[in-house]
Design a protein around this motif. Structure first.
Motif, PDB file in Angstrom:
ATOM      1  N   GLU A 229       0.834  -1.209   0.000  1.00 14.88           N
ATOM      2  CA  GLU A 229       0.000   0.000   0.000  1.00 14.88           C
ATOM      3  C   GLU A 229       0.870   1.261   0.000  1.00 14.88           C
ATOM      4  N   ARG A 232       1.975   1.622  -3.531  1.00 13.60           N
ATOM      5  CA  ARG A 232       0.856   2.144  -4.317  1.00 13.60           C
ATOM      6  C   ARG A 232       0.722   3.657  -4.119  1.00 13.60           C
ATOM      7  N   ASP A 233       0.724   4.090  -2.866  1.00  9.95           N
ATOM      8  CA  ASP A 233       0.565   5.523  -2.608  1.00  9.95           C
ATOM      9  C   ASP A 233       1.688   6.325  -3.258  1.00  9.95           C
ATOM     10  N   TYR A 235       3.509   5.471  -5.848  1.00 12.54           N
ATOM     11  CA  TYR A 235       3.351   5.453  -7.305  1.00 12.54           C
ATOM     12  C   TYR A 235       2.277   6.450  -7.746  1.00 12.54           C
ATOM     13  N   LEU A 236       1.156   6.437  -7.053  1.00  7.26           N
ATOM     14  CA  LEU A 236       0.056   7.323  -7.456  1.00  7.26           C
ATOM     15  C   LEU A 236       0.456   8.784  -7.288  1.00  7.26           C
ATOM     16  N   THR A 238       3.777   9.996  -7.254  1.00  4.30           N
ATOM     17  CA  THR A 238       4.977  10.428  -7.978  1.00  4.30           C
ATOM     18  C   THR A 238       5.119   9.791  -9.361  1.00  4.30           C
ATOM     19  N   GLY A 239       4.384   8.711  -9.618  1.00  2.82           N
ATOM     20  CA  GLY A 239       4.568   7.993 -10.873  1.00  2.82           C
ATOM     21  C   GLY A 239       5.770   7.066 -10.856  1.00  2.82           C
TER      22      GLY A 239
ATOM     23  N   ARG C  12       0.998  15.093 -18.326  1.00  2.00           N
ATOM     24  CA  ARG C  12       1.125  13.647 -18.314  1.00  2.00           C
ATOM     25  C   ARG C  12      -0.073  13.097 -17.536  1.00  2.00           C
ATOM     26  N   ALA C  14      -2.283  11.241 -14.920  1.00  2.05           N
ATOM     27  CA  ALA C  14      -1.945  10.842 -13.551  1.00  2.05           C
ATOM     28  C   ALA C  14      -1.702   9.336 -13.515  1.00  2.05           C
ATOM     29  N   PRO C  15      -0.720   8.906 -12.743  1.00  6.22           N
ATOM     30  CA  PRO C  15      -0.456   7.472 -12.663  1.00  6.22           C
ATOM     31  C   PRO C  15      -1.697   6.744 -12.136  1.00  6.22           C
ATOM     32  N   GLU C  16      -2.000   5.606 -12.716  1.00  6.28           N
ATOM     33  CA  GLU C  16      -3.144   4.833 -12.224  1.00  6.28           C
ATOM     34  C   GLU C  16      -2.783   3.365 -12.275  1.00  6.28           C
ATOM     35  N   LEU C  17      -3.434   2.616 -11.430  1.00  8.90           N
ATOM     36  CA  LEU C  17      -3.182   1.184 -11.381  1.00  8.90           C
ATOM     37  C   LEU C  17      -4.049   0.477 -12.411  1.00  8.90           C
ATOM     38  N   ASP C 291      -6.506   3.012   4.557  1.00  9.49           N
ATOM     39  CA  ASP C 291      -6.725   1.765   3.831  1.00  9.49           C
ATOM     40  C   ASP C 291      -7.713   0.860   4.562  1.00  9.49           C
ATOM     41  N   ARG C 324      -9.155  11.642  -1.893  1.00  6.67           N
ATOM     42  CA  ARG C 324      -8.265  10.495  -1.796  1.00  6.67           C
ATOM     43  C   ARG C 324      -9.039   9.223  -1.418  1.00  6.67           C
ATOM     44  N   ARG C 331     -10.708   2.267  -6.642  1.00 10.05           N
ATOM     45  CA  ARG C 331      -9.688   1.270  -6.959  1.00 10.05           C
ATOM     46  C   ARG C 331     -10.027  -0.052  -6.294  1.00 10.05           C
TER      47      ARG C 331
END
Lengths: 313, 288, 496
Positions: A229, A232-233, A235-236, A238-239, C12, C14-17, C291, C324, C331
């Motif tokens: 987790e 994940r945080d 990555y979301l 900062t990429g 760019r 946004a990063p996503e899963l 979480d 958030r 997700r």
């Protein structure tokens, strides 16, 4: 999540990364264990797990001979060509040269070495960095470092962070895995805070890792979940995609599948690759191979049918 | 020449003030000899509505008082009643009670207040508790007040009946709107005067006088009344139950009974308190 | 050179899963035999008997829309026979030493455990809820309720020290379709432990496990008439609760039907336990373990397809973390698996009936029409069956219907708040008061909210937890009386 230039005081850092509820996270991961992985999904999962194993030996009695046979096992876990190679071998720095010889120069199996006064890390930073430098020079593709738990628990987060940054800089082209030693951090709050601290210093392709395998508590689904987790945080926000390596205590194929379920349902498909997920293990590899053989033939094979098996009875 | 006595205008006690009915309606009340005593207000549904609002306003503050404090306030009420024993007894005899019975009733009413004063910081230890659930959770049940409760006092005994219904309801932090005995409202009027000088915050007990036929339907249907504690006949019970259904109101009936039945220990205890608390159960993980 | 209009640099994304099919789970159907007979009769006086008028009705599997079994349609005559049987059994049953009564309940708990898998499959087929829940929650919890109350049977005197505790007589019980077997256990176990006899009417949508339980009652050699089960439509339940022999009414269902029942028994002097609807607030503060809070939100509203009276259907999230939390929730919902309830990997199964599915769809339309923003998890609907994928409404205000009315489906309304006081006000701004959730890391705030929230159950840093020892029940229009624990048992006793 990266701390400001001011030293990240422990209190402030915890507030920034947020708490973890123990019972909640343990209930969450219990659900992973109720996933039923059968047939094709099982075969695919087992092979994926094989390809993620950092086949490990970290013992005082390790020799070049032992490491050489480990390397052969990693390159070819089973006679069946459909079984992939392991991700890496993981060994002590003094054996990196021997392992490099055994694997060859451009091996599909990567060569990982623990460094930084593994497992305690209790030497001067200069000594630890020298060890990293030497391991990389000897041919290590990946370095598994330990964080300074003493400094973390003493609230010296800046020091922990700066030491990680120093190792990153020293690694050069080698990938870095930062071992938090979760058993010594004890609480999930600490594990999350330490994860976030390390993540801020890492490069794409680096990892965070649960444990050395040298303390009573190693990788569990729950502490791994807390780290997933955090990844994940990060990555979301900062990429930057950092990998995960649970290590120690994962001995059975069934356990490994549960860990992969956690990855699939927490980080998604992009982490279902050895580039972003590893198992630090030794006995696990043979159990994975054994279960694959069972799926292939329909019969339960004996443990001694597999090379390098510890059980010979 | 004999001195002309100053007569009292009976006024219901609502929200800490002595009111007249908004309708201005009254009825003449005669004493046991048949002589005119006073005009007693006939409260209306609007008076009831106002009383409920006063009770609702007082509710949170009263519920937040410590149990110890609520107990002390009830005990103080008992002290005051004891001190005015003769006056209350006279109020009962004037409307037909025999002197001995009147004194017994006032004494029992005092003792009842003392009884419930003592319950204030104890009922929770018997009603609430920790529940051993199967899992890593701390789970406990506490008793909380329901809110505003309507009380329909019996015709007889006018003082003891009313206090026996009111005391167990307010001890847990509820506030009440009471309809006093229809034929003998005066002791309740007098009680209002006692309450006004007591430490009980304004609005915790609100006393109305009037006709049951006028007010029972509104007690039944007023949705802000979360419970009813009543002495009622079969026809009234049906009206109360039907009205209570609309807002899922808790209703507790106490049998109509002569003074003797109200005197004994069976007329008090934990059950009347339990009937007007909400058990609230809280779960929390044990971890960190 | 770029034209001036697009002088802003392209951002760019946004990063996503990505939650895709790189490693799909194969179907994992539960294959245990539910042992469903083609026909079931009423269970009256210890025997299976057809309805007096001989009519039957069909129970279907909502996941396939196919018939499961035929059941006797009990009517007033059958209710009467059942009440008489219960009344006839009462003198002996209530005088039986408590320890002996308890042993019957212990037996029932064990018998249910022995046949747990069979009951789980039957429940899933009748109700549509996933096998994961019937296997891991409904059936084990039902057995636990029998086990818990069994131990009370010889300890009733401890319920009210200094007083006399006695059973009430014949108890009429009407239970809903959302937890058919579990609600049966919640009702029957305390009633029997206290020495009462029971006539129970299961929901017409989900009668199967009740009649299967009648087989266990026979296996346990429970004296005839102590428990009678009358299947049939809602009107049969109304007859039962209004029956003059019934001294105690225990009902779980909607507030609307609860009020009808309350009116029907007005003036009859029956004891009442009403467990009615809810519109629970689940309050997430910015300092919460997010979480776990998201997990609690999911468990709060999507457990049992949201068909739960205490479901956390109103998410109140502190503004500073709202975005958030909602993103994280979405997700999480992407990996919830909606589909075949018998698949062991299914998280959300089928809605109980076409009617209920349509009610939920109606609310989805109402939410959109009132201007809230609807998001639903991606979902491939099976060819048959009644399914609704998880739905989240954002931009909801207190006056929206979806924020006020009980939907009884997998539909979450998200509202925001700024301060503690506002959170409490919004949470309590409802005629209901069954349950509430609080998520914060601050202990003193939990205790404050646990005091100020007007709800019978407060889950702090957790949600939708149940236990036989834990009293459950509501404030205000969510009903009265409690079920579970000492409190629940007392509601089946006369204390004098």
């Amino acid at each position: 999540m990266r701390a400001s230039s001011a030293p990240p005081a422990l209190r402030r850092w915890f507030a920034a990364v947020g708490p973890v509820d123990r019972v909640g996270v343990e209930e969450r991961v219990a659900k992973f264990t109720t996933r039923s992985i059968k047939k094709a999904a099982k075969v695919q999962g087992l092979k994926l797990a094989v390809s993620m194993v950092d086949l490990t030996t970290l013992e005082g009695k390790d020799t070049p001979g032992k490491v050489a046979s480990l390397c052969r096992k990693a390159l070819r876990p089973h006679d069946d060509a459909a079984v992939p190679a392991a991700a890496a071998v993981c060994i002590y720095p003094s054996l990196v040269r021997a392992a490099r010889r055994a694997l060859g120069p451009r091996s599909p199996v990567r060569l990982a070495s623990v460094a930084t006064a593994f497992p305690s890390g209790q030497t001067a930073l200069a000594t630890r960095l020298a060890e990293v430098r030497r391991a990389v020079a000897d041919g290590a593709d990946e370095i598994d470092m330990v964080i300074n738990r003493g400094a973390f628990l003493a609230g010296e987060l800046t020091r922990v962070r700066d030491e990680i940054a120093a190792v990153v800089a020293t690694c050069g082209p080698a990938a870095l895995k930062v071992i938090l030693e979760v058993g010594e951090l004890e609480t999930y709050d600490h594990i999350r805070a330490a994860s976030c601290l390390a993540l801020g210093e890492l490069r794409p392709g680096d990892f965070i890792k649960t444990s050395t395998g040298k303390t009573a508590t190693n990788a569990t689904l729950a502490n791994t979940q807390v780290m997933l987790e955090a990844i994940r945080d990060h990555y979301l926000e900062t990429g930057v995609a950092i990998g995960m390596k649970p290590a120690g205590g994962i001995r059975t194929a069934k356990q490994a599948l549960h860990f992969l379920v956690a990855v699939k349902e927490t980080l998604g498909d992009a982490w279902l690759t050895p580039a972003r997920y590893r198992f630090g293990a030794s006995a696990l590899l043979n159990d994975l191979v054994r279960q694959l053989e069972k799926e292939r033939t329909g019969a339960y094979p004996a443990p001694y049918a597999f090379s390098e098996a510890a059980e010979s009875y | 020449m004999p001195r002309l006595p100053v007569t009292k205008t009976p006024k219901p006690y609502v929200g800490g003030a002595f009111i007249r009915s908004e309708s201005g309606r009254t009825r003449p009340l005669a004493d046991a000899t048949g002589a005119f005593f006073a005009h007693v207000p006939l409260c209306t549904r609007k008076d009831l509505r106002n009383a409920v609002e006063a009770a609702a306003k007082a509710g949170p503050g009263w519920a937040r008082r410590t149990a110890y404090n609520r107990g002390q306030i009830l005990y103080r009420l008992g002290e005051m009643l004891e001190a005015r024993r003769a006056e209350f007894a006279a109020a009962l005899t004037r409307f037909g009670a025999r002197r001995a019975a009147a004194l017994r009733e006032v004494d029992a009413a005092t003792d009842r207040l003392v009884h419930y004063a003592g319950w204030a910081d104890k009922y929770e230890q018997l009603l609430g508790g920790v529940n051993p659930v199967s899992g890593p959770y701390f789970n406990f049940t506490v008793s909380e007040p329901m809110g505003v409760i309507g009380v329909l006092a019996p015709a007889e005994p006018p003082l003891l009946g009313l206090l026996s219904l009111v005391a167990p309801v307010i001890v847990s932090g509820n506030t009440v709107v009471v309809l006093a005995s229809e034929p003998r409202p005066y002791p309740a009027i007098l009680l209002g005067e006692l309450l006004a000088t007591s430490d009980l915050p304004a609005g915790v007990v609100n006393v109305l006088t009037g006709l049951r036929a006028d007010l029972v339907p509104t007690f039944a249907t007023h949705a802000h009344l979360r419970g009813l504690s009543a002495v009622a006949d079969a026809a009234e019970r049906r009206v109360l139950d039907l009205g209570a259904a609309e807002s899922v109101k808790r209703v507790r009936y106490t049998p109509d009974a002569p003074l003797a039945a109200w005197l004994g220990g069976a007329a008090q205890g934990l059950e009347p308190i339990r009937a007007f608390v909400e058990p609230k159960t809280t779960w929390h993980p044990i971890g960190a | 050179m770029a034209p001036p209009a697009s002088s802003r640099r392209p951002r760019r994304p946004a990063p996503e899963l990505l939650f895709g099919d790189l490693w799909p789970y194969d179907p994992a159907p539960e294959t245990a035999d539910p042992r469903i007979r083609p026909e079931y009769d009423l269970f009256i006086g210890g025997r299976f008997v057809p309805a007096a008028d001989g009519t039957r009705f069909t129970s279907i599997n909502p996941a396939t829309e196919r018939p499961l079994t035929e059941l006797a349609r009990g009517g007033p005559a059958d209710v009467d026979a059942a009440c008489r049987a219960a009344a006839a059994a009462f003198p002996r049953w209530s005088r039986l030493p408590g320890a002996e009564r308890g042993k019957y309940l212990f037996r029932l708990a064990r018998l249910l455990q022995d046949r747990a898998r069979e009951f789980a499959v039957a429940e899933t087929m009748d109700n549509g809820k996933p096998i994961r829940e019937t296997r891991d929650f409904d059936v084990p919890s039902a057995a636990a309720h029998f086990f818990y109350h069994a131990g009370w049977a010889d300890k009733l005197a401890y319920l009210a020290p200094g007083r006399t505790v006695a059973p009430l007589g014949v108890v009429g019980q009407v239970i809903p379709w959302n937890f058919p077997l579990l609600m049966l256990a919640w009702k029957i176990a305390p009633a029997l432990a206290a020495g009462n006899c029971v006539v129970l009417k299961p929901a017409s949508n989900t009668p199967l496990t009740a009649v299967k339980l009648a087989e266990l009652l026979q296996e346990a050699e429970l004296p005839p008439g102590v428990v009678n089960i009358v299947t049939g439509p809602g009107a049969t339940g109304a007859h039962l609760l209004a029956h003059p022999l019934v001294r105690k009414v225990a009902f779980t269902g909607s507030t609307e039907v609860g009020k009808v029942i309350l009116r029907s028994v007005a003036g009859a002097g029956k004891r009442l336990t009403m467990e009615l609807g809810g519109k629970a607030a689940n309050i997430v503060f910015a300092d919460a373990p997010l979480d776990q809070a998201v997990e609690g939100i999911v468990n709060g509203i999507f457990f049992n397809q949201g068909q739960v009276c205490c479901a956390g259907s109103r998410l109140l999230v502190q503004e500073s973390v709202a975005e958030r939390v909602v993103a994280q929730l979405r997700r999480r919902l992407r990996v919830l698996r909606v589909g075949d309830p018998l698949d062991k990997n299914t998280d959300l199964g089928a809605i109980v009936s076409r009617e209920q599915r349509d009610v939920i769809r109606g609310y989805l339309r109402a939410g959109v029409a009132e201007g809230a923003e609807l998001w639903q998890a991606p979902f491939r609907a099976p060819a048959r069956g009644f399914y609704v994928p998880p739905a989240v409404f954002t931009g909801v205000t207190q006056s929206h219907r979806i924020a006020r009315e009980e939907i009884f489906g997998p539909v979450l309304s998200v509202l925001t708040f700024r301060t503690v006081e506002e959170a409490v006000e919004k949470a309590n701004n409802t005629p209901y008061g069954l349950s509430a959730g609080v998520w914060t890391d601050k202990g003193s705030l939990i205790l404050r909210l646990a005091t100020e929230l007007r709800a019978g159950v407060v889950w702090a840093n957790t949600f939708n937890k149940f236990d036989p020892a834990s009293p459950f029940g509501g404030y205000k229009e969510s009903g009265f009386g409690r079920e579970g624990g000492r409190h629940g048992l007392l509601d089946y006793c006369a204390v004098t």
